[in-house]
Motif scaffolding. Structure first.
Motif, PDB file in Angstrom:
ATOM      1  N   LYS A 134     -12.473   0.222  -4.953  1.00  0.00           N
ATOM      2  CA  LYS A 134     -11.856   0.350  -6.276  1.00  0.00           C
ATOM      3  C   LYS A 134     -12.481   1.482  -7.088  1.00  0.00           C
ATOM      4  O   LYS A 134     -13.487   2.064  -6.719  1.00  0.00           O
ATOM      5  N   LEU A 169      -8.547   1.516   2.079  1.00  0.00           N
ATOM      6  CA  LEU A 169      -7.732   1.772   0.901  1.00  0.00           C
ATOM      7  C   LEU A 169      -8.611   2.209  -0.265  1.00  0.00           C
ATOM      8  O   LEU A 169      -9.703   1.668  -0.453  1.00  0.00           O
ATOM      9  N   VAL A 172       0.841  -1.195   0.000  1.00  0.00           N
ATOM     10  CA  VAL A 172       0.000   0.000   0.000  1.00  0.00           C
ATOM     11  C   VAL A 172       0.877   1.246   0.000  1.00  0.00           C
ATOM     12  O   VAL A 172       2.075   1.182   0.275  1.00  0.00           O
ATOM     13  N   LEU A 192     -11.071  -2.378   0.797  1.00  0.00           N
ATOM     14  CA  LEU A 192     -10.553  -1.882  -0.473  1.00  0.00           C
ATOM     15  C   LEU A 192     -11.704  -1.359  -1.331  1.00  0.00           C
ATOM     16  O   LEU A 192     -12.660  -2.082  -1.613  1.00  0.00           O
ATOM     17  N   LYS A 244      -3.145   1.796  -8.030  1.00  0.00           N
ATOM     18  CA  LYS A 244      -2.368   1.932  -6.797  1.00  0.00           C
ATOM     19  C   LYS A 244      -3.303   1.983  -5.595  1.00  0.00           C
ATOM     20  O   LYS A 244      -4.348   2.619  -5.652  1.00  0.00           O
ATOM     21  N   LYS A 245      -2.911   1.338  -4.528  1.00  0.00           N
ATOM     22  CA  LYS A 245      -3.735   1.266  -3.326  1.00  0.00           C
ATOM     23  C   LYS A 245      -3.261   2.322  -2.323  1.00  0.00           C
ATOM     24  O   LYS A 245      -2.223   2.172  -1.683  1.00  0.00           O
ATOM     25  N   GLU A 271      -8.366   2.399  -4.380  1.00  0.00           N
ATOM     26  CA  GLU A 271      -7.552   2.017  -5.533  1.00  0.00           C
ATOM     27  C   GLU A 271      -7.668   3.102  -6.596  1.00  0.00           C
ATOM     28  O   GLU A 271      -8.748   3.333  -7.154  1.00  0.00           O
TER      29      GLU A 271
END
Length: 316
Positions: free
Chosen positions: A103, A64, A14, A101, A70-71, A66
């Motif tokens: 996205k 996170l 990360v 996560l 890239k996270k 995305e």
């Protein structure tokens, strides 16, 4: 959300982008309060690290976003930092943390979410940090047209502070072109913002006028726009020294003009006598003799005989 899921991820996969952090202890004017905040952050990181060494693990999942594959960490900076330190100390490459996560997000969305998340838990940020964080968010989001009343509610500040925010936002709107996504990075965005503002206010916006993310400090920009003379409470030592010299020179020059060279010189001679200034001033009669005259400016040329002339400042 359909594009969100929980995963277990290696902290080394990360990205900890410093710009995402709402915390900025340099904004805290009081030195003891600033140090206290720094100690709180250090203590929190140590507690997390101790838990990891004791097998407790990370108690709350990190978040996170995305962005372009890239996270980016938007919530959980201290947890990730402590995890990386633990992996180094324990020599573990297989360690993972639980993460939410999300996205298909933009950098702007990640930045705005991170600013908000950093204000809500963990080591509480101070009011100064919160206000500046919210200002950064408004600039990045391109939201410049809020009324003063709306800013009061949005930022949670008094009307006076809301006026400063409003003035700073409008000024940023005038100099920045396009949105954050139109630039290669946040750095290129803030560089553009800085260069234009410095061009307009070169004397007021010194290097101490910017926060750690590259955005102008609200009050400094507001005062620069309104023409208010800045009292340098947060300048560097050298900046402050130069400011004092220039400011004192201006006052002395004004005083000489107001009271006349002869009267100023005699007052300075009396002040210097017995002081540690190391200034030596010849007596008035010798000075007049060297000047080739026995007359002097007993009173200023503009004195009307009825009042004491005033200089252009309050006191010297």
């Amino acid at each position: 959300m359909s594009d969100s899921s929980f995963i277990d991820i290696n902290p080394r996969e990360v990205i900890l982008d410093p710009a995402m952090q709402a915390r900025d202890t340099d904004l805290i004017k009081n030195k003891s309060a600033r140090r206290g905040q720094e100690l709180k952050q250090e203590s929190q990181s140590k507690e997390i690290l101790d838990d990891l060494h004791n097998g407790v693990g990370i108690k709350q999942p990190i978040t996170l976003f995305e962005v372009n594959g890239k996270k980016l960490v938007v919530d959980g900076f201290h947890r990730v930092g402590a995890s990386l330190e633990y992996m180094k100390e324990a020599k573990r490459d297989d360690f993972t943390v639980r993460a939410m996560l999300i996205k298909n997000r933009s950098y702007t969305e990640a930045f705005l979410t991170a600013q908000e998340a950093n204000q809500s838990h963990g080591v509480g940020v101070t009011k100064d940090e919160v206000n500046q964080s919210k200002f950064r968010s408004l600039v990045v989001a391109g939201k410049y047209d809020y009324s003063v009343s709306e800013i009061q509610k949005l930022v949670g500040c008094c009307r006076g502070q809301a006026n400063h925010v409003s003035r700073a936002l409008k000024t940023c709107c005038e100099v920045i072109q396009g949105k954050l996504e139109d630039y290669k990075s946040l750095e290129s965005f803030t560089n553009k913002l800085q260069s234009q503002l410095k061009l307009n206010y070169p004397e007021a916006l010194t290097k101490s006028a910017w926060d750690s993310k590259g955005f102008p400090k609200v009050r400094r920009l507001s005062d620069a726009v309104s023409g208010k003379k800045y009292i340098p409470k947060d300048k560097t030592s050298e900046e402050y020294r130069l400011y004092l010299i220039e400011d004192t020179y201006s006052k002395i020059d004004s005083l000489i003009e107001s009271v006349g060279e002869d009267n100023f010189r005699e007052a300075l001679r009396k002040t210097a006598r017995g002081s540690t200034l190391g200034i030596s001033i010849t007596r008035r009669d010798k000075w007049l003799e060297q000047a080739g005259t026995l007359a002097s400016d007993e009173v200023p040329d503009n004195w009307d005989g009825s009042s004491v002339p005033e200089s252009s400042y309050d006191a010297f």
